[in-house]
Design an enzyme around this catalytic site. Sequence first.
Site, PDB file in Angstrom:
ATOM      1  N   THR A 115       0.820  -1.213   0.000  1.00 11.75           N
ATOM      2  CA  THR A 115       0.000   0.000   0.000  1.00 11.75           C
ATOM      3  C   THR A 115       0.856   1.265   0.000  1.00 11.75           C
ATOM      4  O   THR A 115       0.715   2.130  -0.864  1.00 11.75           O
ATOM      5  CB  THR A 115      -0.901  -0.002   1.256  1.00 11.75           C
ATOM      6  OG1 THR A 115      -1.549  -1.263   1.320  1.00 11.75           O
ATOM      7  CG2 THR A 115      -1.926   1.089   1.182  1.00 11.75           C
ATOM      8  N   VAL A 116       1.747   1.373   1.001  1.00  6.46           N
ATOM      9  CA  VAL A 116       2.519   2.613   1.134  1.00  6.46           C
ATOM     10  C   VAL A 116       3.507   2.754  -0.026  1.00  6.46           C
ATOM     11  O   VAL A 116       3.678   3.849  -0.587  1.00  6.46           O
ATOM     12  CB  VAL A 116       3.253   2.659   2.492  1.00  6.46           C
ATOM     13  CG1 VAL A 116       4.037   3.955   2.622  1.00  6.46           C
ATOM     14  CG2 VAL A 116       2.254   2.527   3.636  1.00  6.46           C
ATOM     15  N   LYS A 158       7.104   1.268  12.160  1.00  4.43           N
ATOM     16  CA  LYS A 158       6.987   1.576  13.604  1.00  4.43           C
ATOM     17  C   LYS A 158       7.475   0.437  14.482  1.00  4.43           C
ATOM     18  O   LYS A 158       8.065   0.658  15.525  1.00  4.43           O
ATOM     19  CB  LYS A 158       5.558   1.939  13.973  1.00  4.43           C
ATOM     20  CG  LYS A 158       4.577   0.830  13.672  1.00  4.43           C
ATOM     21  CD  LYS A 158       3.151   1.284  13.769  1.00  4.43           C
ATOM     22  CE  LYS A 158       2.230   0.225  13.208  1.00  4.43           C
ATOM     23  NZ  LYS A 158       2.217   0.160  11.737  1.00  4.43           N
ATOM     24  N   VAL A 176       4.571   7.040  12.835  1.00  2.00           N
ATOM     25  CA  VAL A 176       3.569   7.413  13.839  1.00  2.00           C
ATOM     26  C   VAL A 176       2.524   8.315  13.198  1.00  2.00           C
ATOM     27  O   VAL A 176       2.855   9.344  12.612  1.00  2.00           O
ATOM     28  CB  VAL A 176       4.215   8.155  15.031  1.00  2.00           C
ATOM     29  CG1 VAL A 176       3.158   8.531  16.065  1.00  2.00           C
ATOM     30  CG2 VAL A 176       5.303   7.311  15.664  1.00  2.00           C
ATOM     31  N   GLY A 181     -11.422  -3.724   5.482  1.00  2.00           N
ATOM     32  CA  GLY A 181      -9.971  -3.555   5.367  1.00  2.00           C
ATOM     33  C   GLY A 181      -9.384  -2.637   6.434  1.00  2.00           C
ATOM     34  O   GLY A 181      -8.214  -2.284   6.383  1.00  2.00           O
ATOM     35  N   LYS A 191       3.955   3.155  18.968  1.00  2.00           N
ATOM     36  CA  LYS A 191       3.976   4.573  18.599  1.00  2.00           C
ATOM     37  C   LYS A 191       4.234   5.449  19.817  1.00  2.00           C
ATOM     38  O   LYS A 191       4.928   6.461  19.733  1.00  2.00           O
ATOM     39  CB  LYS A 191       2.662   4.935  17.916  1.00  2.00           C
ATOM     40  CG  LYS A 191       2.564   4.260  16.545  1.00  2.00           C
ATOM     41  CD  LYS A 191       1.127   4.172  16.069  1.00  2.00           C
ATOM     42  CE  LYS A 191       1.055   3.553  14.680  1.00  2.00           C
ATOM     43  NZ  LYS A 191      -0.351   3.238  14.316  1.00  2.00           N
ATOM     44  N   GLY A 199      -3.182   4.675   5.560  1.00  2.00           N
ATOM     45  CA  GLY A 199      -3.666   4.816   4.189  1.00  2.00           C
ATOM     46  C   GLY A 199      -2.524   5.043   3.232  1.00  2.00           C
ATOM     47  O   GLY A 199      -1.483   5.569   3.600  1.00  2.00           O
TER      48      GLY A 199
END
Lengths: 433, 433
Positions: free
Chosen positions: B15-16, B107, B134, B189, B207, B304
């Site tokens: 995703t990222v 993280k 974070v 999701g 975090k 996201g």
Amino acid sequence: MKDHKIKLGLMGMGTVGTGVIRLVGGHQEDLFKQTGVEVEIGRILVQDRNKERLISVASDLITDDPYRLLHDPDIDVIVEVMGGIEPAKSYILEALEQGKHVVTANKDLMALHGAELLKKAAEKNCDLFYEASVAGGIPILRALVEGFSSDRITKIMGIVNGTTNYILTKMSQEGASYEDVLKEAQSLGYAEADPTSDVEGLDAARKMAILSTLGFHVGMNLDEVSCKGISQVTQEDILYGQRLGYTLKLIGIAKRDDDLIEVSVQPTMLKNSHPLASVNGVFNAVYVYGEAVGETMFYGPGAGELPTATAVVSDLVTVVKNMKLGVNGRGMVAPYKEKKLKSDDEVWAKYFLRLIVEDKSGVLAQLTTKMAEEKVSLEQVIQHPTKDGKDKAELIMITHLSSKKSISHILNELEQLEFVSEIKSVYRVEGSE
Amino acid sequence: MKDHKIKLGLMGMGTVGTGVIRLVGGHQEDLFKQTGVEVEIGRILVQDRNKERLISVASDLITDDPYRLLHDPDIDVIVEVMGGIEPAKSYILEALEQGKHVVTANKDLMALHGAELLKKAAEKNCDLFYEASVAGGIPILRALVEGFSSDRITKIMGIVNGTTNYILTKMSQEGASYEDVLKEAQSLGYAEADPTSDVEGLDAARKMAILSTLGFHVGMNLDEVSCKGISQVTQEDILYGQRLGYTLKLIGIAKRDDDLIEVSVQPTMLKNSHPLASVNGVFNAVYVYGEAVGETMFYGPGAGELPTATAVVSDLVTVVKNMKLGVNGRGMVAPYKEKKLKSDDEVWAKYFLRLIVEDKSGVLAQLTTKMAEEKVSLEQVIQHPTKDGKDKAELIMITHLSSKKSISHILNELEQLEFVSEIKSVYRVEGSE
């Protein structure tokens, strides 16, 4: 920088200046650990050397001669917290000319002459930082310049004036009149004796000029920010807003659609679900919408001795770190985008209108027909008799998205109509897209 | 950096990673204007070269051999978005060993091995940035390190896990059960098939370890963060909280009193007036209290594709600017304060307790006497018969400030009492000081 010691020249010893003295004095260990050098106040410029002060400092630090700061080779950094345009502007230009770095909290100056000052700083390889000029204790300029450097910002909305937010919050929560709350704010020190710059929106406009310059990478001039204050806001407007699910706030809006930009400040009906709607009292908040990041908000104190001093001294820490690395004045990005401002037919928003009309059949039909001719259609309408009766009715309307030009036209048209007695108020509506 | 071009090696194309490819590709002009160099993706490490991808990239960019990134002299920066501890840790260490700068969103890795990795980066004069680790799109690490560099932070409270905030928001707003909302979150999701790390608070604890390390200038270890998740939260707890004016949230709390520190994650009854109480759904927010600045809050998307990628690429912009100035790895401040953790008799908070007791006279008097012996006194009590009757009563109590040790003691004592049938729940209370 001599013997691992940085001396700063402080210009101004009012509220923020006092805070800077307290922080630099009180946080010596932390400042040293973070920068590796000692930071101390070398000299303080004041107007009146004999004035009583909130904090005691060695009397030989205090001077009324600016050149004892500007031309002292031992002073590396000038911190300007005196405010106003002149002589602050001349002093900062001279400081930069002398190769001194500058930290300022001066929004008036940065909004009007920021481009000139930043150009001079770049020429001289000097830092010029001004985090404290917008939203006091909130590190919003860093967020725009660094945190969102990879994103394209499309909207910035700000509650960036604590005085007006305090007044509107009190009016909303306690039902008090504008005049009464203003008096109270003045007695508490939240509003100045001459409150014009705050209540007419000029202070907020200055901050929006700074925020939009950084957010959109264009050089925004203060006179390009359209500006309306809160002095005409009435209790009725606030109450009708509440009935429809809106909170009335003084909002600065900077919006970009493709490469077209609008920047304005005005009292705005904000949908209660918007994160800014619950920012109350003297607090500030800046809402930033980026194409990639989406919705973010930064909240905190907008003014005050120590919050503003925090921003000033954090800028100072960055200056000192840059000095150690020898990179002052080299991290700044000048505006690089062509500025294209929207015309009034390109500024689109929903509007809240409140009218007094004659209470007879067919009025609403005629009105909406007229509005439809100007392509203004309605999302919500409330109609009821006015309190004092007399065959009048009050109409509260929220329009669908309309251009600013259409709204101006229709207001002119409505004024001509015989059955419209008065246009009570017109507000932009946000947060209900 | 060759010919004014920076090549990055991207590790991970989930995703990222996909977001990073989109931003670097789509924002070329802005990246160039801000850094003065072209930034391009030189190679992408994936586990399975044949897997279907969300975005198409030239096939010669893709490799499953990490050394084609780590040992390629043309690659200046490694962007690690594969997640997990190994092999990510070994790859990052090798990248730093090779003099490559690193940006990571990991993280887990930074919470467990951040100190070791940052030490290696400093040795090699390399940057190692991890803003994305974070609260995804919120530039909170920059705010702590730079924005508040002049201040002394005393409290950080965070809603730093979107999955649990989504679940608790849904439970609060719709009255649904934990199990039902978890299933829904999984189908959308928002929660993983094995949700343990999120719902048991471990993700939030990681975090908080990172935030408290930066905020308090101490090296906080993950196992020093006390941690409790939301899997035991019931609809009754949420409803009783609402009746008393509280919202139940999973809150990470890092608190400093003089030089004593506590860091924890637990479901917490948060007074509705607290700015964090209205942060809903998958949004994250971090509340920071500084001695000088006072209350601030940073709000935005916690996860996201594009929000997280924004943080990664903004870190990348900083790396590139530092490369141009030749100052990589030199701006970091290692923890410099001695770490003193509070013992349980030094952790003070208010508590929300819910008990089932026998419904007979004198019970409340005996209970409060017992509690007074442990120096726990009550701020609020509600008592009423249980729904199923049967001579039982439900007691909901909010205590005054009590030590964690006293609360543990009193819970043990209460369990022994014959007229106490069940201790239903115990929550920390915040925001009502």
